[in-house]
Design a protein around this motif. Structure first.
Motif, PDB file in Angstrom:
ATOM      1  N   GLY A   1       0.792  -1.224   0.000  1.00 27.47           N
ATOM      2  CA  GLY A   1       0.000   0.000   0.000  1.00 27.47           C
ATOM      3  C   GLY A   1       0.820   1.266   0.000  1.00 27.47           C
ATOM      4  N   LYS A   2       2.137   1.133   0.092  1.00 29.62           N
ATOM      5  CA  LYS A   2       2.996   2.316   0.215  1.00 29.62           C
ATOM      6  C   LYS A   2       3.761   2.631  -1.070  1.00 29.62           C
ATOM      7  N   TYR A   3       3.683   1.738  -2.059  1.00 30.66           N
ATOM      8  CA  TYR A   3       4.398   1.941  -3.322  1.00 30.66           C
ATOM      9  C   TYR A   3       3.470   1.638  -4.499  1.00 30.66           C
ATOM     10  N   ASN A   4       3.797   2.256  -5.618  1.00 30.59           N
ATOM     11  CA  ASN A   4       3.007   2.080  -6.824  1.00 30.59           C
ATOM     12  C   ASN A   4       3.458   0.868  -7.631  1.00 30.59           C
ATOM     13  N   ALA A   5       4.756   0.521  -7.533  1.00 32.43           N
ATOM     14  CA  ALA A   5       5.316  -0.587  -8.315  1.00 32.43           C
ATOM     15  C   ALA A   5       6.321  -1.356  -7.459  1.00 32.43           C
ATOM     16  N   TYR A   6       6.431  -2.654  -7.757  1.00 28.89           N
ATOM     17  CA  TYR A   6       7.329  -3.534  -7.013  1.00 28.89           C
ATOM     18  C   TYR A   6       8.132  -4.368  -8.016  1.00 28.89           C
ATOM     19  N   HIS A   7       9.432  -4.547  -7.707  1.00 29.39           N
ATOM     20  CA  HIS A   7      10.268  -5.443  -8.502  1.00 29.39           C
ATOM     21  C   HIS A   7      10.831  -6.492  -7.554  1.00 29.39           C
ATOM     22  N   LEU A   8      10.456  -7.765  -7.789  1.00 29.28           N
ATOM     23  CA  LEU A   8      10.837  -8.849  -6.888  1.00 29.28           C
ATOM     24  C   LEU A   8      11.844  -9.753  -7.585  1.00 29.28           C
ATOM     25  N   ALA A   9      13.128  -9.593  -7.226  1.00 31.31           N
ATOM     26  CA  ALA A   9      14.208 -10.399  -7.805  1.00 31.31           C
ATOM     27  C   ALA A   9      14.532 -11.510  -6.810  1.00 31.31           C
ATOM     28  N   MET A  10      13.767 -12.586  -6.863  1.00 34.25           N
ATOM     29  CA  MET A  10      13.864 -13.613  -5.820  1.00 34.25           C
ATOM     30  C   MET A  10      13.474 -14.979  -6.355  1.00 34.25           C
ATOM     31  N   HIS A  11      13.732 -15.967  -5.542  1.00 34.34           N
ATOM     32  CA  HIS A  11      13.319 -17.326  -5.893  1.00 34.34           C
ATOM     33  C   HIS A  11      11.806 -17.482  -5.755  1.00 34.34           C
ATOM     34  N   ALA A  12      11.265 -18.346  -6.572  1.00 32.13           N
ATOM     35  CA  ALA A  12       9.861 -18.756  -6.447  1.00 32.13           C
ATOM     36  C   ALA A  12       9.828 -20.271  -6.407  1.00 32.13           C
ATOM     37  N   HIS A  13       9.098 -20.805  -5.442  1.00 32.73           N
ATOM     38  CA  HIS A  13       8.907 -22.249  -5.359  1.00 32.73           C
ATOM     39  C   HIS A  13       7.581 -22.581  -6.021  1.00 32.73           C
ATOM     40  N   MET A  14       7.596 -23.387  -7.090  1.00 35.12           N
ATOM     41  CA  MET A  14       6.383 -23.719  -7.837  1.00 35.12           C
ATOM     42  C   MET A  14       5.960 -25.147  -7.529  1.00 35.12           C
TER      43      MET A  14
END
Length: 936
Positions: free
Chosen positions: A764-777
């Protein structure tokens, strides 16, 4: 005995109800009535007809007693669950006729009034006036609700009767709602003292859940039924041995019926062994059909899984055991279904006709109607159009017992029946007219009209929640029939738009409603309320189901939502959000076009849309396209050099028929297996379409009308550290965020500060997010898929799904974030999709694992293009072109085509308007975060 209560009735009727006065001596009428009843009682076992005469003489004699009505109600109230045995339809009808109860509606207490309307409804039900029965039952329910009488057995009994009446007239969504409420009240107040009503309630509700395909809720009900049946057998309840035997038949049959949704060979073997042992031990002939139809259910369970030999074995056993003509007919019809599933039309027709020849059918027998429609559909050709169309019309008219104008059928013609059966009947009738139409425009229009009526029923039947397998299959079958009908005829643009609108409104609205509700909440939602609601949703996602703690948290969430509703008048958690396809198309820019793909039961269709122009294309067989796409995706992900040949084949199938109409920007709306296909890689004359057009994706056409509501500003980049972790470290993820920071001012959560708690505090505090991280699928249990923060902290799909995340854009530069488990009717349940459920307007995600170096380079170009004011889809398309130009040896789509944009394409303001957001975020995080959290 059916009228055994009348001895008590006579005695009660001949005494004063006023307790303050002494009871007077019985009148001559009372004495005579008592003697007549005694005669009935003594004769009933030997001479039923003479007994009936005596009984009715007793009733005639006593009917003039002034307090007979009140006495009867007083007697019946504590015995309400036994009306079926002790009161009976014929006595109910007699009672209303002789006592002229229409004149005595003011019967004193609310319970007496409700009982009056219930008994009248009961009488009308057995006279097959189901609508009249429902009206009276609803009046009774309204009286009890208005007076707060919830814990009396009368209310769930009436709800159950109303639910059954709705089921009789094929209004199944109402039946489910009434049976659910009846079951909940019985379970809450009466599970110990009313076991007969409780068992019947379990049966009715499991049938509703099976018909709706509601596995999740039905599974919990079945679990409760299993525990309840175990308690019944343990001696906890005061029941007779015969009652327990009956309960066993009902339990095992209900379980076999419900498990059709998720058939399992091992579970079926065990269930059948238990049911067979129960039947052999008790041999209740009156409940033999419960045992017989377990074989029917298990056969269809195996048939759904394409285990044809096992299905046939169950159907063989049913035919062997069948005693009545009706059951033999049903067993033979099962073979028709078996041969349909194996694409053997000749054998299907043979067994359909054998079924029809097995018994004499009543005019209103639904089995006859369905079998005749099946026969007509199998015979349908232009050369015998008159014969098969007459078969359809005659069968429907015979069932409805009235003439119909089949070209203009309406819900009124079918008595407003809302059921799976009528969807099947109308769809089958449509198929007969379509297959026999040839070039006859009148027949084509009749076919379309019938399939549209089927869709209209579906729109009412479908409760606008999550799709399940049966709903999805029904919807696909209806869509296929409608689209074939449209393709066969030259309809106007207005007609096409109208049909497309109906089809889109019939699609699952779960994602769309969740997205809009979250966005409406977030428009004027104070941060403390947003944080509290997110905290509660996270807690709910991780707590044990069906516990007091879960109930308490749900109550707290409801309280929070009430507060949201007070502060945002447009918010309605239960609202269904309509949308206009025409309005969406009118809003397209001149250089934009939409490709909407439909994967139906057996076929693939596409609609091309731009402004006033809508075109429909039939693209071919579903199974062959699915196999080709599976091959192609493997070729892309494994750097297979033969990818281009398959790519050209798929272009010819999916794009070429539409290619001449395509605009510069193409918004693709795929479904089913098409969701994993990177359309921009499909090649024509050696050039990928994505290098000539700017391609983006949407979850549904309705998302194109949403305008992102910006509340916050700035870009937050998150790059965890995976040292000493079970996950491999990502060497380039911090460098990736640093590259972005050189392009545009960026807030950063890096290394050890990139925690789950800090991320949640930022919402709620930012307009855009960039997530450079692992994802477990997890492609087998999508709810366990997760984003992985520092210290191996996981934010799971089921947590992310329920959050309020008001962002204009989230970029998931982790691998495979757009891949997930296919959920029928809903789509790929990926982490990207979870963000849309949470309220994110646009997501950039990956379809496969892209190397870190190539990812960093693509992201640098992407953010630079957005910094220059380009829309998201244009920015990403240009980034891919820049990458190919700068890396001529990396032309393979593996390197550049993995990232796609889904959702709102409008430009994103990456600049922060002020710095006070930083202070708000820093305060709760603490000293460690202060050292690691920085704005570049």
């Amino acid at each position: 005995m059916r009228f055994g209560f009348f001895l008590v009735f006579v005695i009660l009727s001949c005494s004063k109800n006023n307790q303050e006065e002494p009871t007077s001596a019985p009148s001559e009428n009372c004495i005579k009535a008592h003697d007549l009843y005694a005669t009935y009682d003594s004769l009933s076992a030997e001479n039923d007809s003479l007994a009936q005469v005596s009984l009715h003489e007793a009733i005639e004699t006593i009917q003039e007693e002034p307090n007979a009505v009140d006495s009867l109600f007083k007697y019946l109230e504590p015995r309400i669950t036994y009306l079926g045995d002790n009161f009976g339809y014929d006595t109910t009808q007699y009672y209303f006729e002789k006592y002229q109860l229409e004149k005595k509606k003011d019967l004193g207490t609310p319970k007496s009034k409700a009982l009056y309307y219930y008994l009248k409804g009961y009488s009308l039900y057995h006279n097959q006036d189901y609508n009249g029965s429902i009206d009276n039952h609803n009046t009774a329910i309204e009286i009890l609700d208005k007076n707060g009488i919830e814990d009396d057995i009368l209310l769930p009994i009436i709800l159950g009767e109303a639910g059954f009446a709705y089921w009789q007239i094929d209004i199944e969504h109402k039946s489910k709602a009434y049976n659910t409420r009846a079951h909940d009240l019985l379970w809450k107040y009466h599970q110990k003292n009313e076991p007969s009503a409780m068992v019947s309630s379990f049966m009715n509700l499991l049938q509703n859940m099976q018909e709706y395909g509601d596995w999740e809720n039905g599974q919990q009900i079945l679990h409760n039924f299993e525990e309840y049946f175990a308690r019944l057998q343990s001696g906890e309840f005061d029941i007779t041995e015969e009652q327990l035997q009956i309960f066993g038949y009902k339990f095992y049959y209900s379980k076999s019926y419900f498990l059709v949704l998720r058939p399992d060979k091992k579970a079926y073997t065990q269930l059948l062994a238990e049911f067979t042992a129960w039947h052999q031990r008790h041999q209740l002939d009156s409940y033999f059909d419960h045992y017989l139809y377990a074989f029917d259910s298990m056969g269809y369970g195996m048939l759904n899984e394409k285990h044809f030999d096992e299905a046939k074995a169950y159907f063989d056993k049913m035919l062997e055991l069948a005693r009545s003509d009706h059951n033999k007919m049903k067993a033979l019809s099962n073979y028709a279904s078996l041969y349909y599933a194996q694409d053997m039309p000749d054998l299907m027709l043979e067994y359909t006709r054998k079924s029809l020849a097995e018994k004499s059918f009543e005019n209103n027998d639904i089995s006859y109607l369905i079998l005749k429609l099946t026969e007509a559909k199998l015979m349908a050709k232009p050369e015998n159009a008159s014969e098969v169309q007459s078969m359809v019309k005659n069968a429907i008219e015979r069932f409805l017992d009235k003439e119909i104008d089949i070209k203009n059928m309406s819900l009124d013609d079918i008595n407003n029946s809302i059921s799976n059966r009528w969807m099947y009947i109308l769809n089958s009738a449509s198929a007969v007219y379509r297959k026999s139409a040839g070039d006859n425009k009148e027949y084509q229009q009749t076919a379309l009209s019938l399939s549209q009526l089927s869709l209209k029923i579906f729109l009412i039947y479908y409760e606008k929640g999550t799709f399940n397998f049966p709903l999805d299959e029904t919807h696909k079958t209806i869509n296929e029939e409608i689209l074939f009908n449209v393709k066969a005829a030259n309809f106007s643009q207005t007609q096409l738009l109208d049909i497309l609108e109906k089809i889109e409104n019939g699609s699952s609205q779960h994602l769309w409603n969740s997205f809009l509700n979250k966005n409406m909440e977030n428009l004027n939602l104070p941060e403390n309320l947003l944080e509290e609601k997110n905290r509660l949703q996270l807690k709910l996602a991780n707590i044990k189901k069906n516990t007091p703690e879960e109930t308490a948290i749900k109550d707290s969430i409801s309280t929070a939502e009430l507060e949201i509703a007070k502060q945002n008048k447009s918010f309605d958690r239960n609202s269904y959000h309509e949308f206009s396809v025409k309005k969406i198309l009118d809003g397209l820019k001149e250089n934009q076009s939409i490709l909407r793909y439909f994967v139906t039961e057996n076929e693939v269709f596409a609609t091309y849309a731009h402004k006033e122009m809508v075109e429909l294309y039939h693209l071919g067989d579903k199974d062959s396209l699915s196999r080709s796409i599976d091959t192609y995706i493997q070729q892309i992900r494994t750097l297979d050099a033969s990818w281009e040949e398959t790519s050209t084949y798929l272009f010819d199938k999916l794009i070429a028929p539409i290619a001449e109409n395509l605009k510069e920007q193409i918004i693709i709306i795929p479904e089913s297996f098409l969701q994993e296909l990177p359309f921009e890689t499909l090649t024509s004359n050696g050039e990928p379409i994505g290098l000539k057009h700017q391609i983006s994706y949407a979850h549904g056409i309705q998302f194109l009308q949403h305008e992102s509501q910006k509340k916050a500003s700035g870009l937050l980049s998150i790059a965890p550290n995976y040292q000493n972790s079970k996950y491999l470290n990502i060497p380039e993820n911090v460098a990736e965020t640093e590259n972005i920071a050189q392009i545009t001012p960026t807030y950063e959560l890096l290394n050890n500060a990139a925690t789950k708690a800090n991320f949640l505090a930022s919402l709620g505090k930012y307009n855009a997010y960039h997530l450079a991280m692992h994802a477990h699928m997890d492609t087998t249990n999508y709810e366990s898929s997760s984003l992985v923060f520092s210290n191996d902290e996981e934010l799971k799909f089921k947590e992310l799904y329920n959050l309020n995340f008001p962002a204009s854009m989230v970029t998931l530069s982790a691998c495979n974030t757009g891949v997930g488990q296919e959920l029928v009717g809903e789509g790929l349940m990926s982490l990207s999709r979870a963000l849309t459920y949470a309220g994110v307007a646009s997501v950039v995600h990956s379809l496969w694992r892209i190397p870190d170096t190539e990812t960093a380079e693509l992201m640098k170009h992407f953010y630079q293009n957005m910094k220059n004011g380009e829309a998201k889809n244009i920015a990403l398309s240009n980034a891919k072109r820049q990458f190919i130009k700068e890396n001529p040896l990396k032309q393979h789509p593996f390197y550049w085509a993995g990232f796609v944009t889904v959702g709102d394409n409008s430009p994103v303001d990456l600049e922060a308007n002020n710095y006070w957001w930083l202070l708000l975020l820093l305060l709760p995080i603490g000293y460690l975060a202060l050292r690691s959290f920085r704005r570049s």
